[in-house]
Design an enzyme around this catalytic site. Structure first.
Site, PDB file in Angstrom:
ATOM      1  N   CYS A  48       0.860  -1.185   0.000  1.00 49.09           N
ATOM      2  CA  CYS A  48       0.000   0.000   0.000  1.00 49.09           C
ATOM      3  C   CYS A  48       0.901   1.242   0.000  1.00 49.09           C
ATOM      4  CB  CYS A  48      -0.968   0.099   1.178  1.00 49.09           C
ATOM      5  SG  CYS A  48      -2.220  -1.178   1.193  1.00 49.09           S
ATOM      6  N   ARG A  92       4.252  -0.515  -4.607  1.00 45.94           N
ATOM      7  CA  ARG A  92       3.816  -0.984  -3.292  1.00 45.94           C
ATOM      8  C   ARG A  92       2.452  -1.651  -3.319  1.00 45.94           C
ATOM      9  NH1 ARG A  92       6.895   1.426   0.758  1.00 45.94           N
ATOM     10  NH2 ARG A  92       5.237   1.039   2.250  1.00 45.94           N
ATOM     11  N   ASN A 144      -2.388   2.217   5.518  1.00 50.12           N
ATOM     12  CA  ASN A 144      -1.440   1.169   5.109  1.00 50.12           C
ATOM     13  C   ASN A 144      -1.130   0.362   6.363  1.00 50.12           C
ATOM     14  OD1 ASN A 144       0.765  -0.345   4.345  1.00 50.12           O
ATOM     15  ND2 ASN A 144       2.187   1.386   4.273  1.00 50.12           N
ATOM     16  N   GLY A 145      -1.485  -0.920   6.331  1.00 52.28           N
ATOM     17  CA  GLY A 145      -1.243  -1.767   7.500  1.00 52.28           C
ATOM     18  C   GLY A 145      -2.419  -2.691   7.739  1.00 52.28           C
TER      19      GLY A 145
END
Lengths: 613, 613
Positions: free
Chosen positions: A2, A27, A100-101
């Site tokens: 991401c 990404r 993101n995560g």
């Protein structure tokens, strides 16, 4: 995985964010989206697929805004589709967030929110967090910043989040734990991104946000706080990358450019450290007490993932051979969760191109808490792993954009070879003569790599012969065994052909059942102390009518007589040979991928810099 | 690999040898052949394919003879075909030889012989050795026995050879180095074979021939010499296996029989050692100084191949967790050739079902010379590895005939778990409470395995759904990661589907590129400390539309909601869970293989007990 980008300042924000998303597309490219504010209202545009799809989708729309956040996704929760694309909105449509995560306790949070009447339009953990922040804002009667802080204290997982707020159209909110976040500091403007590549053409002044920090950004103001709401002083650093380094420079693909950069990047990784003429080796990042710790290490544990893990396997063989220290190589994801034995005198070497690999990062964080000494071998200066390490040596491969790692791998091998030689010299486990010989061999390797790169066209011809094969096996022994693993991984990543690597002798214990006249078997069989044994293994495959493609050393006639195709590389000592023998592996995967018509720089499902566990 | 049988005595030799070859067919089935002497002349019959092909081929021929040698082949040099089948003849047609092993310097010997005018009809190393013996016989003017002895001194490699000589029609010659050889001692008759299975129905008295020994056998005489021509005293032992143990007993295949024997074989491996009620654990083969060495080990190194290597990986996790001793797991073939670091206080555990695995055998021979302490975990009593080891613990799985190992694996896990518990108790790294709890868990596992076996029919239904898939991925974390590797290996061996195992988190670093709606992904996801993480990994696969088959613990609703198919096993502590979670892996591979119409007991290209490197 991401990519996130944001802008606040005087420029039109959308073009800045869009260009940034393209730079971060390595990404993840399952979907892309932006949120911006015009005519006083928050707008979100998002679309499944690559950033170009989003670009088509918004054509003709009014995108004028001086603030925007953007996201390019690698799916974890919920399939890739428009609905699951970021940004995600709050229930009232006034807040938008990119993330993101992974929020690990999202299922529980979602249950609580459903009970309170929230409804969700996506399957993502991100939308749950957005609504959770909104819920706190309402129930606590506080601002978005305060609500975000309270929410994050309840969140289990890793994240970078960015929020825009329709009621605060000049302010960006950001927070980080575990995933990377860089702030670009311009004149009357600020940038936010997962790495510096979307920022470098605007400003060279950056701030790396730390875990548990929250940033509040306006055009002319940067406030950094910790999670307890205490203001922190931002540490502004200078970027040393150039824009040209992150563009293709005439090659069809970043991957090909990066494969061909290797004579230079290996040289750069050795330069200023290895001086063969003087017979010296200097590693600026490993000195004093850390040099002593390595010298006296009882055990060395390599922690890495993917391609970096393969570099660790080769380093295991080299260090055990030269330094007589036992080496263990661990998958970072496994090491982290299995309560490994770490004793006094154990040194951990963490290997990661990006320096942000989540599995590796959490693994060494845990080990560090137990008192372990960490050396980092990273490519990205200032990355999380580099900062967390006690000492280390950077690989100087320059920015790697192709999702399939190539030049970072050979740079890792060069650096790990130097570390091995350094330890051996310090410990006295190597003779002066052999030390000098291996310095010379390492010094000469980048020229040999340049020679091997000339094989690209002939490897393209071999690729054409085998590109329609259903499966491949890759086999090697000794130092070349991990090269076989790496060759198989490259092909898998780029061509979606199921390729698998094995130590050549293990083949008899099962995998040989796959062999028939349709199966190409790639042997990494350069001249080394395992040579006679691997010739026997080639005969075993030929006895089953498998097709043999062999990487051999100049002058090898035995294997030429057995194999269907040979790829001839210059002679090199077996300890440094993997740096050379991996080149044909990279080229073979590249050409097969291109000939099959795939986007080799952005292979499906993958993302560079895996920042989720 | 390769099976050899011979008979000399009063009976008709051919039926004895043929039946023996069928019993040894698990060792290779690329071709089969016999040599016998009738009407004073040497006859050789040989045929590509399984032993049944040979049987058809010789129908109607005069096979009457009181001496015969036979061979069933797993090809190493030269493709499987009639021409390359054993026995091989000398140039004058008076000597015939069968061989199990590899003559590594055959190319050089062949050059010498070609210069002297020998011509060859096959591509094998065996024919070269036959002619080499013949050449020595002529040039030295000596007998066959003497020529064989001289020849073997020049040979580099591993072998068992058997020779019949037309001019000596009552004498069998045999020699061994590195490959297994058993002599059966009857009344007025002798048998020779690669293992005891062709012998057990005729006599229980056997002699295991040692390396560098030569045997001269006549109906009523057995002479054993060493390579220096000194007579040795044969050590006659009693076999303790029964004929029934090596027959199918109503099951369709040996593999299925052996899968279903596991509740018993696990129980047998624990019996007399683990007493959960008394809270005691006794390992008769690891006592006194060797128990102390294990207790004080600085490092434990597991050396194994194939399925046994997977057992070693699980034991690594268990031992590190319980005993806090660092454990390294090595591929035997790699360990042998790479100058590994072995220090004082290091203990090697060699794991091998047959106890004859050549890679493992040569690896521990080398380590033993360096002073290492070797513990053996073998299934075959009196096997080479068992005899070479300082101490050890047998797995009591009984004879394993199916080429794909099943019951040996779970027996290895049971024994390795006991070793881990023993060390932990001795070192005091386990509380009494946890020790007792784990004894109970281990004691209870065979009943749980029996429960899991009831899933066979429902797993057959899952197999039917996925049997035409091109590829499979198998994923697990922690203790279940090696189970995923083992599941993939079983499928590969039995169904020729390219299945690959990975630690679940590594998938993101490359293999996930293979995932699309056609790819079945098997998750070994029983409840353990990795559970939350593996649920995330399942979501990542579902986001790419992969098909998920998950092995889960009773009561798991989360994964049931995500997966396409679930296989539910009883709850067990994570340390012993692999013994249970591997059962569905074995059954899935078995049913896919059978449904695809393959001979699961004799998968193509494979051989049990890999006695070449």
């Amino acid at each position: 995985m991401c990519g996130i980008v944001a802008y606040v300042g005087q420029r039109e924000a959308y073009p800045v964010v869009l260009k940034g998303l393209k730079r971060l597309e390595y990404r993840g490219y399952d979907s892309a989206g932006v949120a911006l504010i015009n005519d006083g209202s928050l707008k979100v545009y998002k679309k499944q697929g690559k950033v170009a799809e989003l670009e088509d989708f918004v054509t003709g729309k009014n995108l004028s805004s001086q603030i925007a956040i953007g996201h390019t996704r690698w799916a974890t929760h919920g399939e890739p589709c428009d609905r699951n694309a970021h940004p995600h909105l709050s229930g009232d449509g006034k807040l938008a967030m990119v993330h993101n995560g992974i929020i690990e306790n999202y299922a529980q949070l979602k249950q609580e929110l459903l009970k309170k009447g929230h409804t969700f339009t996506s399957d993502t953990d991100t939308e749950v967090l957005m609504h959770f922040i909104e819920e706190i804002k309402h129930s606590n009667q506080c601002g978005t910043e305060e609500a975000m802080r309270i929410a994050l204290k309840r969140v289990v997982g890793a994240y970078v989040i960015l929020i825009v707020d329709q009621d605060n159209p000049g302010t960006l909110l950001a927070a980080r734990k575990g995933s990377p976040l860089v702030i670009g500091v311009g004149k009357g403007e600020h940038f936010l991104a997962s790495d510096a590549s979307p920022i470098v053409e605007y400003t060279k002044e950056v701030v790396y946000v730390n875990d548990y920090e929250i940033a509040i950004l306006r055009a002319d103001e940067l406030i950094l706080k910790n999670i307890s709401n205490e203001v922190q002083t931002p540490y502004i650093q200078k970027l040393d990358i150039e824009l040209a380094a992150i563009e293709k420079g005439g090659y069809d693909h970043f991957m090909l450019k990066e494969i061909f950069e290797q004579p230079q990047t290996i040289f750069d990784s050795l330069r200023g450290r290895l001086d063969a003429k003087q017979g010296t080796l200097t590693l600026g990042g490993i000195r004093g007490e850390y040099e002593d710790m390595l010298k006296n290490a009882k055990r060395i544990i390599m922690v890495a993932c993917g391609t970096s893990w393969h570099a660790g396997l080769i380093a295991e063989y080299v260090i055990e051979e030269l330094c007589r220290i036992p080496v263990e190589v661990e998958y970072a994801s496994e090491f982290r969760y299995r309560n490994p034995v770490i004793g006094e005198g154990d040194v951990i070497i963490a290997i990661s191109q990006s320096g942000e690999t989540a599995d590796t990062l959490v693994a060494i964080e845990a080990a560090k808490k137990k008192g372990a000494i960490i050396l980092g071998v990273c490519n990205v200066v200032g990355s999380s792993i580099a900062r967390l390490s006690h000492a280390g040596a950077y690989t100087h491969a320059g920015p790697e954009i192709g999702v399939a790692s190539t030049k970072a791998f050979t740079a890792q091998l060069a650096v790990l070879n130097m570390i091995a030689l350094k330890i051996a010299k310090d410990r006295g486990t190597i003779t002066d003569q052999r030390y000098q010989y291996l310095l010379n061999e390492l010094d000469a390797i980048s020229d040999k790599v340049a020679t091997a790169l000339k094989l690209s066209d002939s490897i393209a011809a071999i690729a054409a012969k085998y590109k329609d094969a259903r499966d491949f096996l890759y086999l090697g022994r000794g130092y070349n065994f991990p090269v076989a693993l790496e060759g198989a991984l490259k092909l898998k990543e780029i061509s979606y052909i199921h390729a698998e690597g094995y130590p050549a002798a293990e083949m008899k214990h099962g995998p040989i059942a796959l062999v028939d006249e349709h199966l190409p078997v790639v042997f990494v069989a350069t001249k080394d102390s395992y040579y006679e044994k691997i010739v026997s293994n080639i005969q075993e495959i030929k006895a089953r009518k498998g097709k043999v493609i062999a990487v051999v050393t100049e002058g090898d006639e035995t294997i030429r007589g057995l194999a269907d195709d040979v790829i001839v590389v210059p002679e090199a000592d077996e300890l440094v040979a993997p740096i050379l023998s991996v080149i044909p592996m990279q080229l073979l995967a590249y050409h097969v991928g291109v000939q099959k018509g795939y986007d080799v720089d952005k292979p499906r499902n993958l993302a560079k810099s895996v920042t989720v566990e």
